[in-house]
Every structure is written in structure tokens, then in C-alpha cells.
Design a protein around this motif. Structure first.
Motif, PDB file in Angstrom:
ATOM      1  N   ALA A   1     -11.366   1.670 -10.356  1.00 23.29           N
ATOM      2  CA  ALA A   1      -9.943   1.684 -10.693  1.00 23.29           C
ATOM      3  C   ALA A   1      -9.340   3.057 -10.416  1.00 23.29           C
ATOM      4  CB  ALA A   1      -9.731   1.283 -12.153  1.00 23.29           C
ATOM      5  N   TRP A   2     -10.028   4.132 -10.800  1.00 23.54           N
ATOM      6  CA  TRP A   2      -9.523   5.492 -10.561  1.00 23.54           C
ATOM      7  C   TRP A   2      -9.431   5.793  -9.068  1.00 23.54           C
ATOM      8  CZ3 TRP A   2      -6.694   8.419 -13.356  1.00 23.54           C
ATOM      9  CH2 TRP A   2      -6.745   8.345 -14.736  1.00 23.54           C
ATOM     10  N   ILE A   3     -10.428   5.384  -8.319  1.00 27.94           N
ATOM     11  CA  ILE A   3     -10.398   5.610  -6.869  1.00 27.94           C
ATOM     12  C   ILE A   3      -9.230   4.863  -6.240  1.00 27.94           C
ATOM     13  CG2 ILE A   3     -11.623   5.130  -4.708  1.00 27.94           C
ATOM     14  CD1 ILE A   3     -14.232   5.767  -6.251  1.00 27.94           C
ATOM     15  N   THR A   4      -9.008   3.631  -6.665  1.00 30.38           N
ATOM     16  CA  THR A   4      -7.892   2.837  -6.142  1.00 30.38           C
ATOM     17  C   THR A   4      -6.565   3.494  -6.462  1.00 30.38           C
ATOM     18  OG1 THR A   4      -9.202   0.828  -6.409  1.00 30.38           O
ATOM     19  CG2 THR A   4      -6.813   0.555  -6.176  1.00 30.38           C
ATOM     20  N   ILE A   5      -6.383   3.950  -7.694  1.00 31.18           N
ATOM     21  CA  ILE A   5      -5.143   4.625  -8.086  1.00 31.18           C
ATOM     22  C   ILE A   5      -4.951   5.893  -7.270  1.00 31.18           C
ATOM     23  CG2 ILE A   5      -4.023   5.885  -9.966  1.00 31.18           C
ATOM     24  CD1 ILE A   5      -5.306   3.772 -11.868  1.00 31.18           C
ATOM     25  N   PHE A   6      -6.020   6.662  -7.102  1.00 33.64           N
ATOM     26  CA  PHE A   6      -5.941   7.901  -6.325  1.00 33.64           C
ATOM     27  C   PHE A   6      -5.528   7.632  -4.890  1.00 33.64           C
ATOM     28  CE2 PHE A   6      -8.037  10.897  -3.421  1.00 33.64           C
ATOM     29  CZ  PHE A   6      -7.362  12.056  -3.781  1.00 33.64           C
ATOM     30  N   LEU A   7      -6.163   6.665  -4.249  1.00 33.40           N
ATOM     31  CA  LEU A   7      -5.874   6.399  -2.839  1.00 33.40           C
ATOM     32  C   LEU A   7      -4.491   5.796  -2.635  1.00 33.40           C
ATOM     33  CD1 LEU A   7      -9.312   5.110  -1.502  1.00 33.40           C
ATOM     34  CD2 LEU A   7      -8.272   7.356  -1.211  1.00 33.40           C
ATOM     35  N   THR A   8      -4.028   4.971  -3.545  1.00 31.74           N
ATOM     36  CA  THR A   8      -2.690   4.399  -3.374  1.00 31.74           C
ATOM     37  C   THR A   8      -1.615   5.422  -3.666  1.00 31.74           C
ATOM     38  OG1 THR A   8      -2.749   3.514  -5.620  1.00 31.74           O
ATOM     39  CG2 THR A   8      -3.378   2.019  -3.824  1.00 31.74           C
ATOM     40  N   GLY A   9      -1.940   6.456  -4.415  1.00 31.42           N
ATOM     41  CA  GLY A   9      -0.982   7.509  -4.711  1.00 31.42           C
ATOM     42  C   GLY A   9      -0.883   8.552  -3.622  1.00 31.42           C
ATOM     43  N   CYS A  10      -1.837   8.603  -2.716  1.00 30.11           N
ATOM     44  CA  CYS A  10      -1.828   9.602  -1.637  1.00 30.11           C
ATOM     45  C   CYS A  10      -0.801   9.228  -0.582  1.00 30.11           C
ATOM     46  CB  CYS A  10      -3.198   9.684  -0.967  1.00 30.11           C
ATOM     47  SG  CYS A  10      -4.470  10.360  -2.021  1.00 30.11           S
ATOM     48  N   GLU A  11      -0.092  10.229  -0.090  1.00 30.07           N
ATOM     49  CA  GLU A  11       0.809   9.989   1.024  1.00 30.07           C
ATOM     50  C   GLU A  11       0.016  10.092   2.316  1.00 30.07           C
ATOM     51  OE1 GLU A  11       5.295  10.949   0.735  1.00 30.07           O
ATOM     52  OE2 GLU A  11       4.157  12.760   0.268  1.00 30.07           O
ATOM     53  N   THR A  12       0.155   9.113   3.146  1.00 30.38           N
ATOM     54  CA  THR A  12      -0.518   9.094   4.439  1.00 30.38           C
ATOM     55  C   THR A  12       0.533   9.259   5.529  1.00 30.38           C
ATOM     56  OG1 THR A  12      -0.296   6.706   4.667  1.00 30.38           O
ATOM     57  CG2 THR A  12      -2.268   7.508   3.525  1.00 30.38           C
ATOM     58  N   PRO A  13       0.106   9.516   6.763  1.00 31.07           N
ATOM     59  CA  PRO A  13       1.091   9.572   7.853  1.00 31.07           C
ATOM     60  C   PRO A  13       1.950   8.311   7.926  1.00 31.07           C
ATOM     61  CG  PRO A  13      -0.970  10.481   8.597  1.00 31.07           C
ATOM     62  CD  PRO A  13      -1.222   9.899   7.218  1.00 31.07           C
ATOM     63  N   SER A  14       1.381   7.153   7.583  1.00 32.61           N
ATOM     64  CA  SER A  14       2.164   5.912   7.605  1.00 32.61           C
ATOM     65  C   SER A  14       3.367   6.004   6.688  1.00 32.61           C
ATOM     66  CB  SER A  14       1.301   4.725   7.166  1.00 32.61           C
ATOM     67  OG  SER A  14       0.232   4.532   8.029  1.00 32.61           O
ATOM     68  N   SER A  15       3.184   6.619   5.528  1.00 34.61           N
ATOM     69  CA  SER A  15       4.288   6.703   4.573  1.00 34.61           C
ATOM     70  C   SER A  15       5.244   7.851   4.888  1.00 34.61           C
ATOM     71  CB  SER A  15       3.741   6.857   3.151  1.00 34.61           C
ATOM     72  OG  SER A  15       3.035   8.074   3.005  1.00 34.61           O
ATOM     73  N   LYS A  16       4.833   8.794   5.710  1.00 36.95           N
ATOM     74  CA  LYS A  16       5.660   9.965   6.026  1.00 36.95           C
ATOM     75  C   LYS A  16       6.364   9.858   7.375  1.00 36.95           C
ATOM     76  CE  LYS A  16       2.455  13.186   3.819  1.00 36.95           C
ATOM     77  NZ  LYS A  16       1.651  14.389   4.098  1.00 36.95           N
ATOM     78  N   ILE A  17       5.969   8.918   8.213  1.00 34.78           N
ATOM     79  CA  ILE A  17       6.453   8.879   9.596  1.00 34.78           C
ATOM     80  C   ILE A  17       7.977   8.729   9.661  1.00 34.78           C
ATOM     81  CG2 ILE A  17       6.259   6.396  10.085  1.00 34.78           C
ATOM     82  CD1 ILE A  17       4.843   9.078  12.369  1.00 34.78           C
ATOM     83  N   GLY A  18       8.570   8.111   8.677  1.00 33.20           N
ATOM     84  CA  GLY A  18      10.019   7.943   8.646  1.00 33.20           C
ATOM     85  C   GLY A  18      10.783   9.239   8.474  1.00 33.20           C
ATOM     86  N   ARG A  19      10.111  10.317   8.155  1.00 30.86           N
ATOM     87  CA  ARG A  19      10.759  11.619   7.990  1.00 30.86           C
ATOM     88  C   ARG A  19      11.020  12.322   9.319  1.00 30.86           C
ATOM     89  NH1 ARG A  19       6.839  14.011   3.253  1.00 30.86           N
ATOM     90  NH2 ARG A  19       7.231  12.368   1.733  1.00 30.86           N
TER      91      ARG A  19
END
Length: 111
Positions: free
Chosen positions: A10-28
């Protein structure tokens, strides 16, 4: 032991979903950004896929960003000409230079 494993997952899942990846930043990204501005927005590229200096001093460069924290990782490329972003997207999105209309002139309308 089983409860500990579930909590750990559960902690690993929360950590990884909270990380910003290039996919989430590409719109910038915006056309005309410098390499420094792209680094500020996306971080260091995973790799520089290509770079070339032409006889006239013009340059081209392609940076690659991998988003490897998902089940379906994506590659994103950022294409620079003369140290300015001219396009970005997934590798298959890029047109060759031969397909670009070099002598485009807008049609003037009579007023």
C-alpha cells in the motif's frame, strides 16, 4: 507477516502514484522553450537520442524522457532546433523534415 506485506504494498503504491512522471509534466512544455527551461519543467532527460550541427551552424537535438513507473511506460521526445523546442510527443509523432512546408506563406485576403 501477511498484514505487513499488504501495508508495504500500500505504501509503495501511494508513493508511486504521488510521484510526478514525465507523462504528468509534458503539458508544461511550450514551443520556443530553451533546454534549461525544459530541464526546469521535466528534469534531466533520460537520454539524448540525437544531436547534429549543420554546416551553417544550425543545430538539432532530441531528448528522451521515459516514464517507467506505470504498467505501460511511455517515451516522450523533445525536439530542439537552435536550442528552442519545436515539437514534442511520443517517438512516432514526429514528422521528417521533408514533410514540413518550408515556404509557407499565408494567403492575403482583400479587405
Amino acid at each position: 507477516m501477511k498484514a505487513g506485506a499488504i501495508i508495504c504494498i500500500a505504501w509503495i503504491t501511494i508513493f508511486l502514484t504521488g510521484c510526478e512522471t514525465p507523462s504528468s509534466k509534458i503539458g508544461r512544455l511550450r514551443l520556443g522553450m530553451t533546454p534549461e527551461e525544459v530541464r526546469d519543467q521535466l528534469g534531466e532527460p533520460t537520454a539524448i537520442r540525437a544531436a547534429k550541427v549543420f554546416e551553417g551552424g544550425e543545430t538539432q537535438m532530441v531528448w528522451e524522457y521515459l516514464s517507467g513507473f506505470s504498467f505501460r511506460p511511455k517515451d516522450y521526445w523533445v525536439f530542439f532546433e537552435n536550442d528552442r523546442v519545436v515539437q514534442w510527443g511520443e517517438p512516432g509523432d514526429f514528422l521528417s523534415r521533408q514533410n514540413v512546408i518550408e515556404d509557407y506563406r499565408p494567403v492575403k485576403t482583400a479587405r
